[in-house]
Every structure is written in C-alpha cells, then in structure tokens.
Design a protein around this motif. Structure first.
Motif, PDB file in Angstrom:
ATOM      1  N   UNK A 317       0.855  -1.188   0.000  1.00  0.00           N
ATOM      2  CA  UNK A 317       0.000   0.000   0.000  1.00  0.00           C
ATOM      3  C   UNK A 317       0.894   1.242   0.000  1.00  0.00           C
ATOM      4  N   UNK A 318       0.650   2.170  -0.908  1.00  0.00           N
ATOM      5  CA  UNK A 318       1.437   3.391  -0.955  1.00  0.00           C
ATOM      6  C   UNK A 318       1.326   4.069  -2.308  1.00  0.00           C
ATOM      7  N   UNK A 319       2.337   4.869  -2.631  1.00  0.00           N
ATOM      8  CA  UNK A 319       2.346   5.659  -3.865  1.00  0.00           C
ATOM      9  C   UNK A 319       3.402   5.109  -4.816  1.00  0.00           C
ATOM     10  N   UNK A 320       3.018   4.964  -6.061  1.00  0.00           N
ATOM     11  CA  UNK A 320       3.910   4.422  -7.088  1.00  0.00           C
ATOM     12  C   UNK A 320       4.135   5.486  -8.174  1.00  0.00           C
ATOM     13  N   UNK A 321       5.338   5.475  -8.705  1.00  0.00           N
ATOM     14  CA  UNK A 321       5.630   6.277  -9.889  1.00  0.00           C
ATOM     15  C   UNK A 321       6.720   5.582 -10.682  1.00  0.00           C
ATOM     16  N   UNK A 322       6.912   6.023 -11.936  1.00  0.00           N
ATOM     17  CA  UNK A 322       7.868   5.344 -12.822  1.00  0.00           C
ATOM     18  C   UNK A 322       8.743   6.382 -13.518  1.00  0.00           C
ATOM     19  N   UNK A 323      10.061   6.107 -13.585  1.00  0.00           N
ATOM     20  CA  UNK A 323      11.001   6.931 -14.355  1.00  0.00           C
ATOM     21  C   UNK A 323      11.234   6.239 -15.693  1.00  0.00           C
ATOM     22  N   UNK A 324      10.889   6.948 -16.767  1.00  0.00           N
ATOM     23  CA  UNK A 324      11.010   6.406 -18.124  1.00  0.00           C
ATOM     24  C   UNK A 324      12.221   7.064 -18.781  1.00  0.00           C
ATOM     25  N   UNK A 325      13.115   6.246 -19.345  1.00  0.00           N
ATOM     26  CA  UNK A 325      14.378   6.770 -19.888  1.00  0.00           C
ATOM     27  C   UNK A 325      14.643   6.199 -21.269  1.00  0.00           C
ATOM     28  N   UNK A 326      15.310   7.021 -22.080  1.00  0.00           N
ATOM     29  CA  UNK A 326      15.950   6.514 -23.297  1.00  0.00           C
ATOM     30  C   UNK A 326      17.350   7.105 -23.341  1.00  0.00           C
ATOM     31  N   UNK A 327      18.008   7.048 -24.468  1.00  0.00           N
ATOM     32  CA  UNK A 327      19.399   7.489 -24.512  1.00  0.00           C
ATOM     33  C   UNK A 327      19.592   8.973 -24.360  1.00  0.00           C
ATOM     34  N   UNK A 328      18.516   9.751 -24.384  1.00  0.00           N
ATOM     35  CA  UNK A 328      18.684  11.199 -24.337  1.00  0.00           C
ATOM     36  C   UNK A 328      18.024  11.861 -23.147  1.00  0.00           C
ATOM     37  N   UNK A 329      17.073  11.192 -22.473  1.00  0.00           N
ATOM     38  CA  UNK A 329      16.404  11.879 -21.385  1.00  0.00           C
ATOM     39  C   UNK A 329      15.750  10.861 -20.457  1.00  0.00           C
ATOM     40  N   UNK A 330      15.352  11.362 -19.299  1.00  0.00           N
ATOM     41  CA  UNK A 330      14.559  10.600 -18.335  1.00  0.00           C
ATOM     42  C   UNK A 330      13.439  11.507 -17.852  1.00  0.00           C
ATOM     43  N   UNK A 331      12.202  10.962 -17.805  1.00  0.00           N
ATOM     44  CA  UNK A 331      11.091  11.726 -17.275  1.00  0.00           C
ATOM     45  C   UNK A 331      10.360  10.868 -16.253  1.00  0.00           C
ATOM     46  N   UNK A 332       9.741  11.539 -15.283  1.00  0.00           N
ATOM     47  CA  UNK A 332       9.067  10.848 -14.191  1.00  0.00           C
ATOM     48  C   UNK A 332       7.560  10.964 -14.373  1.00  0.00           C
ATOM     49  N   UNK A 333       6.890   9.861 -14.209  1.00  0.00           N
ATOM     50  CA  UNK A 333       5.439   9.824 -14.380  1.00  0.00           C
ATOM     51  C   UNK A 333       4.733  10.537 -13.234  1.00  0.00           C
ATOM     52  N   UNK A 334       3.410  10.670 -13.388  1.00  0.00           N
ATOM     53  CA  UNK A 334       2.575  11.100 -12.273  1.00  0.00           C
ATOM     54  C   UNK A 334       2.541   9.986 -11.224  1.00  0.00           C
ATOM     55  N   UNK A 335       2.236  10.362 -10.000  1.00  0.00           N
ATOM     56  CA  UNK A 335       2.158   9.377  -8.922  1.00  0.00           C
ATOM     57  C   UNK A 335       0.768   8.742  -8.902  1.00  0.00           C
ATOM     58  N   UNK A 336       0.736   7.463  -8.540  1.00  0.00           N
ATOM     59  CA  UNK A 336      -0.526   6.730  -8.418  1.00  0.00           C
ATOM     60  C   UNK A 336      -0.619   6.152  -7.012  1.00  0.00           C
ATOM     61  N   UNK A 337      -1.739   6.439  -6.316  1.00  0.00           N
ATOM     62  CA  UNK A 337      -1.949   5.944  -4.952  1.00  0.00           C
ATOM     63  C   UNK A 337      -2.696   4.617  -5.009  1.00  0.00           C
ATOM     64  N   UNK A 338      -2.129   3.606  -4.380  1.00  0.00           N
ATOM     65  CA  UNK A 338      -2.749   2.285  -4.337  1.00  0.00           C
ATOM     66  C   UNK A 338      -3.129   1.985  -2.888  1.00  0.00           C
ATOM     67  N   UNK A 339      -4.417   1.752  -2.680  1.00  0.00           N
ATOM     68  CA  UNK A 339      -4.888   1.394  -1.348  1.00  0.00           C
ATOM     69  C   UNK A 339      -5.202  -0.096  -1.302  1.00  0.00           C
ATOM     70  N   UNK A 340      -5.388  -0.613  -0.065  1.00  0.00           N
ATOM     71  CA  UNK A 340      -5.678  -2.043   0.093  1.00  0.00           C
ATOM     72  C   UNK A 340      -7.180  -2.268   0.049  1.00  0.00           C
ATOM     73  N   UNK A 341      -7.580  -3.316  -0.615  1.00  0.00           N
ATOM     74  CA  UNK A 341      -8.987  -3.702  -0.676  1.00  0.00           C
ATOM     75  C   UNK A 341      -9.166  -5.133  -0.207  1.00  0.00           C
ATOM     76  N   UNK A 342     -10.438  -5.485   0.104  1.00  0.00           N
ATOM     77  CA  UNK A 342     -10.741  -6.842   0.553  1.00  0.00           C
ATOM     78  C   UNK A 342     -11.452  -7.605  -0.551  1.00  0.00           C
ATOM     79  N   UNK A 343     -11.243  -8.900  -0.634  1.00  0.00           N
ATOM     80  CA  UNK A 343     -11.925  -9.696  -1.649  1.00  0.00           C
ATOM     81  C   UNK A 343     -13.424  -9.786  -1.346  1.00  0.00           C
TER      82      UNK A 343
END
Length: 394
Positions: A317-343
């Motif tokens: 449970x928490x906040x996720x984000x991703x750094x996307x890179x190629x040979x010339x740059x790196x950019x950071x995604x928006x953050x996504x909050x993931x909470x816990x759920x019950x089945x």
C-alpha cells in the motif's frame, strides 16, 4: 689582392736603375697613358677591374723588364640573403637539411653554427656549404641554427632557425558512441599523446569544415543525423592516424501516453500497475514506491512497463511512480496511490432462494456481500441479464 666592389686598390712596383719608365699591363694588354708611374690606384672598383696586373720597366741601360709575378685582383660583390634557413619540426631518425640562398654575392664562404641548449651560445658546425645536412635526426640535433656568409665585402649572418624533434604519436582516448535527443547537443572528443598536432573531424568520411580541435560539438542535432558516424584524423609531420568511428544516435523525446492509475490492490491477489510511453528508441522503465518514508527503487530499470506482485499485502500500500528513460532523457510519471482492498465474500445468499409467483406480480431478489468496490452482474439461468425497463438493477 682581394677587394670589394666600391673600394680603392693600389698596385706598385719597386725597381732600380737610371732613367726608368713604367707601363702597367692588365691581362697582357697595355693600360696606356695614365698608368706610367711606379704605382697606380683604382678607385671605386667594379667587377670589371678584376684581372692580372704586371708592370714593364724600361731604363737607359739594358732591356725592358716585366715584373715576373703578376698582381691578381679579385673583386667581390657583397652577399645578400634571399632565403634564410627555416625552422621546422623534424621526425625522429629522419634526414633533414637547412639551406640558405643568396640573391647577390661572390666567392662566399659559409660557416654554420649550432646552439643545442638555446642559451644563445653557438658553436661552429658543418662545412663550407649553403646546405647543412643532418642524417638520422635525434634529440642531440634539436636546437637553433644559423649561418654566416663571408667574402671580401664582409660577413653577414642569417636568421636563426630552430629544429624541433617531433615523434610519432598515439591516440590514447578514442571518440565514443553518443546518444542525444532530437534538437539536442552532441559532444565527441579525442585525445593523443603528443602536443602540436593537427585535427580534422569527419562525418561519414567527409571533412567537417572548421572542426579542427580535439572536441566536436554538434548543436540542434536533427533526427536525420541518426546513425551518422564521426571520426577524427590527427596529423603531425611524422604520421597521420584516423580515430575509430563513433556513431551518433538521435532519438525523439519520450511521451507518456498513459500515466499509472491510482486504484485498489486486493489482499492476497496478484497486483499490477502499468505505464505506457512512446519514443523512437525503446525506453526503459524503473518503478519507485513510497509507503510514507520516501521513494525507494523497486529494482533495476528494464523494458517492462508494468510492475507486478504475486500477492498484494499491506506492505504494498502506498504511492507508485515510474522513471522512463531513453538514450537522451529521463522523465518521471505522475504518482498513483494504491490502497488495500478486501476480496468479495457473499455473506448472505440470494434471497429468496426459491419463489413461486403468480403471473403479473413484482419480484425482488437481493444478496449481501463484504469486500471493496464490488461490481454486480445478475444472471438468469447463468446468463447475464440487463435492465430493460421491466427489469431494474441487473
């Protein structure tokens, strides 16, 4: 006698006898009236005055007597240097020479001089020649050289020429492959182990005008230059080397087409979060996670745009984000909050479980569940049904 053009020269003879008369002769011919004394002087002489001079002496008694030894006159023209010896870089073990050229001067005598430690003190070297040759040039031959030219008009001295030992060189650092964003700046460099070298950068084998230093900087690189190769030709007087080829990769900037989405992870279930990005070069993805203590990496970058866990738990449970890179740059995604759920757990079955109704009457059925964000789909005879105005709440 030896004399310079423009000077004065006197010839004389001493004789004994009675009633002596004199006649001077040049190159076997009488010089005529005016040359009938025991001496004569030539003033402001020219090269035409050079020759062999004798004198015939006649007396009252006896036959005429001619001087047994001629007085030879050599007339020199002052030396003028038209081409001085030239400084040069000389390759180790090669043969070289220094040359001086005169535009005027007669009967020159050459003396070369050498200063090995550049302290201004020269010592005589070489032979009487306008050319000073060195066979197998080495460190002991490096230094300053000059030459004096002497004749009866005096001595003149050339300009100093410096010979510098130059050795073959090696490339110690080759240009490296480089990746840049479209319209970005690319840098290439090369290093060699000798000073005083000349450089010429090449693109796809052709010279790049004006690029003659150890570094090549390319600004506003277009996508059309993708795949171009760059080399540097390095030279001195001893050899020429071509560097290895470096390839330029030009890529379009990264565009994130779908950001990671906030959502719910069900405890104990598999969980996955994804991002979608585009670029002319396949990008890499590195996921980061923050559960309240700051973002930490979830592993090394790779080409998988998704992050997955086999069984979602409280630690996920928490906040996720991703750094996307190629040979010339790196950019950071928006953050996504993931909470816990019950089945989903059905706590009360469909009610009523069975029912018999008369035609035309209303019928209501219900179910009770626990769980997070439930989505319902009612079925009749295990076939999904839909709202149609008569049936509501499917």
């Amino acid at each position: 006698q030896n004399a310079c053009v423009g000077s004065n020269v006197t010839f004389s003879v001493v004789a004994t006898g009675v009633g002596l008369t004199y006649q001077w002769i040049k190159n076997g011919a009488s010089m005529g009236v005016g040359y009938t004394n025991s001496s004569f002087t030539l003033t402001n002489i020219t090269t035409a005055d050079a020759g062999s001079y004798t004198c015939t002496v006649t007396g009252t008694c006896g036959p005429a007597v001619t001087t047994p030894v001629a007085g030879d006159l050599t007339v020199d023209v002052a030396s003028v240097i038209s081409n001085h010896p030239q400084s040069a870089n000389v390759c180790s073990a090669s043969n070289t020479s220094l040359t001086v050229t005169l535009s005027a001067g007669t009967n020159p005598v050459y003396q070369w001089y050498f200063d090995s430690d550049l302290d201004g003190i020269f010592v005589a070297v070489g032979v009487n020649s306008p050319i000073f040759s060195i066979i197998g040039f080495g460190a002991a031959n490096a230094g300053d050289y000059k030459v004096t030219i002497t004749n009866n008009c005096g001595t003149i001295t050339s300009q100093v020429a410096r010979l510098t030992l130059e050795s073959a060189f090696n490339i110690t650092t080759q240009p490296s492959n480089t990746t840049v964003c479209e319209n970005g700046t690319a840098n290439f460099s090369v290093v060699a182990d000798q000073p005083g070298l000349t450089y010429q950068w090449k693109k796809n084998g052709a010279n790049i005008v004006g690029e003659t230093t150890t570094s090549l900087v390319l600004n506003n690189v277009p996508l059309a230059d993708n795949g171009s190769t760059y080399t540097c030709q390095i030279s001195n007087s001893c050899n020429t080397l071509l560097s290895t080829s470096a390839t330029l990769t030009v890529v379009t900037p990264i565009t994130i087409t779908q950001q990671p989405a906030s959502g719910v992870g069900c405890t104990g279930d598999p969980f996955s979060i994804s991002i979608f990005a585009s670029s002319s070069q396949v990008p890499s993805y590195q996921w980061w996670f923050d559960n309240g203590g700051g973002f930490v990496s979830l592993g090394a970058a790779g080409q998988n745009p998704s992050y997955s866990v086999a069984s979602f738990g409280a630690g996920d449970v928490g906040t996720y984000r991703c750094v996307v890179s190629n040979g010339c740059q790196s950019i950071t995604s928006a953050s996504a909050a993931i909470t816990a759920g019950n089945p989903i757990v059905i706590t009360s079955p469909v009610l009523p479980s069975t029912s018999s109704l008369c035609l035309g009457l209303d019928f209501t059925s219900a179910v009770t569940i626990t769980g997070t964000n439930p989505i319902y789909q009612w079925r009749r005879n295990n076939v999904p049904i839909v709202d149609d105005g008569r049936i509501v709440g499917t």
